[in-house]
Motif scaffolding. Structure first.
Motif, PDB file in Angstrom:
ATOM      1  N   TRP A   1      46.474  38.735  31.043  1.00  0.00           N
ATOM      2  CA  TRP A   1      45.899  38.968  32.365  1.00  0.00           C
ATOM      3  C   TRP A   1      46.316  37.915  33.388  1.00  0.00           C
ATOM      4  N   GLY A   2      47.286  37.088  33.046  1.00  0.00           N
ATOM      5  CA  GLY A   2      47.839  36.149  34.019  1.00  0.00           C
ATOM      6  C   GLY A   2      47.063  34.862  34.165  1.00  0.00           C
ATOM      7  N   LEU A   3      46.224  34.530  33.195  1.00  0.00           N
ATOM      8  CA  LEU A   3      45.454  33.290  33.220  1.00  0.00           C
ATOM      9  C   LEU A   3      46.104  32.326  32.227  1.00  0.00           C
ATOM     10  N   HIS A   4      46.918  31.422  32.735  1.00  0.00           N
ATOM     11  CA  HIS A   4      47.786  30.611  31.883  1.00  0.00           C
ATOM     12  C   HIS A   4      47.282  29.201  31.609  1.00  0.00           C
ATOM     13  N   HIS A   5      46.359  28.696  32.390  1.00  0.00           N
ATOM     14  CA  HIS A   5      45.822  27.348  32.167  1.00  0.00           C
ATOM     15  C   HIS A   5      44.527  27.499  31.378  1.00  0.00           C
ATOM     16  N   MET A   6      44.599  27.296  30.072  1.00  0.00           N
ATOM     17  CA  MET A   6      43.474  27.613  29.189  1.00  0.00           C
ATOM     18  C   MET A   6      42.220  26.802  29.484  1.00  0.00           C
ATOM     19  N   GLY A   7      42.366  25.536  29.840  1.00  0.00           N
ATOM     20  CA  GLY A   7      41.192  24.727  30.158  1.00  0.00           C
ATOM     21  C   GLY A   7      40.466  25.241  31.385  1.00  0.00           C
ATOM     22  N   ARG A   8      41.212  25.533  32.426  1.00  0.00           N
ATOM     23  CA  ARG A   8      40.618  26.062  33.661  1.00  0.00           C
ATOM     24  C   ARG A   8      40.051  27.451  33.413  1.00  0.00           C
ATOM     25  N   PHE A   9      40.778  28.265  32.651  1.00  0.00           N
ATOM     26  CA  PHE A   9      40.298  29.610  32.325  1.00  0.00           C
ATOM     27  C   PHE A   9      38.950  29.554  31.610  1.00  0.00           C
ATOM     28  N   ALA A  10      38.849  28.707  30.582  1.00  0.00           N
ATOM     29  CA  ALA A  10      37.605  28.615  29.804  1.00  0.00           C
ATOM     30  C   ALA A  10      36.440  28.155  30.682  1.00  0.00           C
ATOM     31  N   ALA A  11      36.702  27.185  31.560  1.00  0.00           N
ATOM     32  CA  ALA A  11      35.645  26.689  32.452  1.00  0.00           C
ATOM     33  C   ALA A  11      35.213  27.773  33.441  1.00  0.00           C
ATOM     34  N   ASP A  12      36.177  28.480  34.026  1.00  0.00           N
ATOM     35  CA  ASP A  12      35.850  29.556  34.970  1.00  0.00           C
ATOM     36  C   ASP A  12      35.108  30.693  34.274  1.00  0.00           C
ATOM     37  N   TYR A  13      35.519  31.018  33.061  1.00  0.00           N
ATOM     38  CA  TYR A  13      34.880  32.085  32.286  1.00  0.00           C
ATOM     39  C   TYR A  13      33.428  31.722  32.004  1.00  0.00           C
ATOM     40  N   LYS A  14      33.208  30.484  31.560  1.00  0.00           N
ATOM     41  CA  LYS A  14      31.843  30.048  31.256  1.00  0.00           C
ATOM     42  C   LYS A  14      30.980  30.042  32.513  1.00  0.00           C
ATOM     43  N   ARG A  15      31.543  29.600  33.617  1.00  0.00           N
ATOM     44  CA  ARG A  15      30.799  29.581  34.885  1.00  0.00           C
ATOM     45  C   ARG A  15      30.413  31.002  35.295  1.00  0.00           C
ATOM     46  N   ARG A  16      31.309  31.941  35.098  1.00  0.00           N
ATOM     47  CA  ARG A  16      31.057  33.328  35.531  1.00  0.00           C
ATOM     48  C   ARG A  16      30.138  34.093  34.580  1.00  0.00           C
ATOM     49  N   PHE A  17      30.309  33.891  33.265  1.00  0.00           N
ATOM     50  CA  PHE A  17      29.592  34.718  32.298  1.00  0.00           C
ATOM     51  C   PHE A  17      28.550  33.975  31.467  1.00  0.00           C
ATOM     52  N   GLY A  18      28.503  32.648  31.591  1.00  0.00           N
ATOM     53  CA  GLY A  18      27.486  31.886  30.876  1.00  0.00           C
ATOM     54  C   GLY A  18      27.778  31.659  29.404  1.00  0.00           C
ATOM     55  N   GLU A  19      28.984  31.928  28.981  1.00  0.00           N
ATOM     56  CA  GLU A  19      29.390  31.677  27.598  1.00  0.00           C
ATOM     57  C   GLU A  19      30.897  31.440  27.568  1.00  0.00           C
ATOM     58  N   LEU A  20      31.351  30.861  26.494  1.00  0.00           N
ATOM     59  CA  LEU A  20      32.784  30.631  26.328  1.00  0.00           C
ATOM     60  C   LEU A  20      33.486  31.920  25.926  1.00  0.00           C
ATOM     61  N   PRO A  21      34.770  32.054  26.249  1.00  0.00           N
ATOM     62  CA  PRO A  21      35.503  33.247  25.830  1.00  0.00           C
ATOM     63  C   PRO A  21      35.475  33.444  24.314  1.00  0.00           C
ATOM     64  N   SER A  22      35.499  32.365  23.566  1.00  0.00           N
ATOM     65  CA  SER A  22      35.472  32.481  22.104  1.00  0.00           C
ATOM     66  C   SER A  22      34.146  33.091  21.621  1.00  0.00           C
ATOM     67  N   GLN A  23      33.076  32.858  22.352  1.00  0.00           N
ATOM     68  CA  GLN A  23      31.792  33.454  21.975  1.00  0.00           C
ATOM     69  C   GLN A  23      31.808  34.969  22.176  1.00  0.00           C
ATOM     70  N   THR A  24      32.421  35.411  23.262  1.00  0.00           N
ATOM     71  CA  THR A  24      32.556  36.848  23.499  1.00  0.00           C
ATOM     72  C   THR A  24      33.412  37.478  22.406  1.00  0.00           C
ATOM     73  N   ALA A  25      34.519  36.813  22.086  1.00  0.00           N
ATOM     74  CA  ALA A  25      35.439  37.327  21.056  1.00  0.00           C
ATOM     75  C   ALA A  25      34.763  37.371  19.687  1.00  0.00           C
ATOM     76  N   ALA A  26      33.951  36.359  19.386  1.00  0.00           N
ATOM     77  CA  ALA A  26      33.286  36.294  18.079  1.00  0.00           C
ATOM     78  C   ALA A  26      32.318  37.460  17.885  1.00  0.00           C
ATOM     79  N   ARG A  27      31.666  37.907  18.938  1.00  0.00           N
ATOM     80  CA  ARG A  27      30.751  39.041  18.838  1.00  0.00           C
ATOM     81  C   ARG A  27      31.493  40.336  18.535  1.00  0.00           C
ATOM     82  N   ALA A  28      32.752  40.408  18.975  1.00  0.00           N
ATOM     83  CA  ALA A  28      33.539  41.625  18.751  1.00  0.00           C
ATOM     84  C   ALA A  28      34.094  41.687  17.328  1.00  0.00           C
ATOM     85  N   ALA A  29      34.171  40.528  16.681  1.00  0.00           N
ATOM     86  CA  ALA A  29      34.775  40.483  15.331  1.00  0.00           C
ATOM     87  C   ALA A  29      33.846  41.035  14.270  1.00  0.00           C
TER      88      ALA A  29
END
Length: 79
Positions: free
Chosen positions: A51-79
């Motif tokens: 999706w064009g988000l290449h800076h992983m540190g900034r991506f993770a921080a922005d994701y957490k700010r927007r959704f209240g959880e880390l991207p890995s937490q969202t992914a873990a629920r899908a597994a």
């Protein structure tokens, strides 16, 4: 093509949508990443890069700010 300056076009977008074009695009990308992660579409890094988000540190921080959880937490629920 729009018959106005780039600046005026950005202002009109902000007035109509409530945010800048770049912020809108970034939020849209974060939303799409969340959908893909929740669907188990692959590892976090791969999905973010797709999706064009290449800076992983900034991506993770922005994701957490927007959704209240880390991207890995969202992914873990899908597994």
């Amino acid at each position: 093509m729009a018959g106005c300056s780039v600046r005026r076009l950005q202002q009109a977008f902000r007035e109509h949508v409530g945010t800048s074009p770049l912020a809108y695009l970034h939020d849209l990308r974060l939303d799409r990443v969340r959908v893909d992660l929740a669907a188990g579409a692959g590892p976090v890094t791969d999905v973010a890069m797709r999706w064009g988000l290449h800076h992983m540190g900034r991506f993770a921080a922005d994701y957490k700010r927007r959704f209240g959880e880390l991207p890995s937490q969202t992914a873990a629920r899908a597994a």
